[in-house]
Motif scaffolding. Structure first.
Motif, PDB file in Angstrom:
ATOM      1  N   TYR A  94       0.829  -1.199   0.000  1.00 33.29           N
ATOM      2  CA  TYR A  94       0.000   0.000   0.000  1.00 33.29           C
ATOM      3  C   TYR A  94       0.869   1.256   0.000  1.00 33.29           C
ATOM      4  O   TYR A  94       1.812   1.374   0.791  1.00 33.29           O
ATOM      5  CB  TYR A  94      -0.895   0.037   1.231  1.00 33.29           C
ATOM      6  CG  TYR A  94      -1.890  -1.092   1.311  1.00 33.29           C
ATOM      7  CD1 TYR A  94      -1.566  -2.280   1.949  1.00 33.29           C
ATOM      8  CD2 TYR A  94      -3.161  -0.963   0.753  1.00 33.29           C
ATOM      9  CE1 TYR A  94      -2.478  -3.324   2.028  1.00 33.29           C
ATOM     10  CE2 TYR A  94      -4.077  -1.994   0.830  1.00 33.29           C
ATOM     11  CZ  TYR A  94      -3.731  -3.173   1.464  1.00 33.29           C
ATOM     12  OH  TYR A  94      -4.640  -4.199   1.538  1.00 33.29           O
ATOM     13  N   THR A  96       1.209   5.268   0.796  1.00 32.60           N
ATOM     14  CA  THR A  96       0.625   6.225   1.731  1.00 32.60           C
ATOM     15  C   THR A  96       1.195   7.615   1.490  1.00 32.60           C
ATOM     16  O   THR A  96       2.306   7.755   0.968  1.00 32.60           O
ATOM     17  CB  THR A  96       0.898   5.849   3.194  1.00 32.60           C
ATOM     18  OG1 THR A  96       2.283   6.047   3.487  1.00 32.60           O
ATOM     19  CG2 THR A  96       0.535   4.412   3.484  1.00 32.60           C
ATOM     20  N   TRP A 111      -4.385   6.525   1.864  1.00 30.74           N
ATOM     21  CA  TRP A 111      -3.899   5.202   1.469  1.00 30.74           C
ATOM     22  C   TRP A 111      -4.302   4.925   0.019  1.00 30.74           C
ATOM     23  O   TRP A 111      -5.375   5.324  -0.423  1.00 30.74           O
ATOM     24  CB  TRP A 111      -4.528   4.114   2.341  1.00 30.74           C
ATOM     25  CG  TRP A 111      -4.100   4.135   3.766  1.00 30.74           C
ATOM     26  CD1 TRP A 111      -4.670   4.842   4.791  1.00 30.74           C
ATOM     27  CD2 TRP A 111      -3.017   3.409   4.353  1.00 30.74           C
ATOM     28  NE1 TRP A 111      -4.002   4.588   5.963  1.00 30.74           N
ATOM     29  CE2 TRP A 111      -2.987   3.710   5.729  1.00 30.74           C
ATOM     30  CE3 TRP A 111      -2.063   2.519   3.843  1.00 30.74           C
ATOM     31  CZ2 TRP A 111      -2.035   3.173   6.598  1.00 30.74           C
ATOM     32  CZ3 TRP A 111      -1.126   1.979   4.718  1.00 30.74           C
ATOM     33  CH2 TRP A 111      -1.118   2.303   6.064  1.00 30.74           C
TER      34      TRP A 111
END
Length: 121
Positions: A94, A96, A111
């Motif tokens: 992910y 960020t 995110w």
């Protein structure tokens, strides 16, 4: 508003390499830190690497010396170069970003939707 979109995941053999990219778009005034987390099946999400707007980096011990995080501030993009990949690197990765949305004075955390990285022979 703001979107983070990752790309570059896939299947790779142990010892191989992959490069992840993440593009931030929308009503962005400025971006502070950007980075990458990952979550393997049955495990908690964990920090992989972060990079400040000035280029200072931080890495999880498990990826030091193998992964490199970088960013292009002009394009609002962050990258993760992953080398010497191991089976234990298999996870959803992910992107960020901590950023200021245009017209808002509060730093907000965003995110991406995640991209799968699978390391297997």
């Amino acid at each position: 508003q703001v979107q983070l979109v990752e790309s570059g995941g896939g299947l790779v053999q142990p010892g191989g390499s992959l490069r992840l990219s993440c593009a931030a778009s929308g009503s962005i005034f400025s971006i502070n830190a950007m980075g990458w987390y990952r979550q393997a099946p049955g495990k908690e999400r964990e920090l992989v690497a972060t990079i400040t707007s000035g280029g200072s980096t931080n890495y999880a011990d498990s990826v030091k010396g193998r992964f490199t995080v970088s960013r292009d501030n002009a394009k609002n993009m962050v990258y993760l170069e992953m080398n010497s990949l191991k089976a234990e690197d298999t996870a959803v990765y992910y992107c960020t970003a901590d950023l200021f949305v245009t017209g808002w004075a509060t730093l907000r955390h965003y995110w991406g939707q995640g991209t799968q990285v699978t390391v297997s022979s």
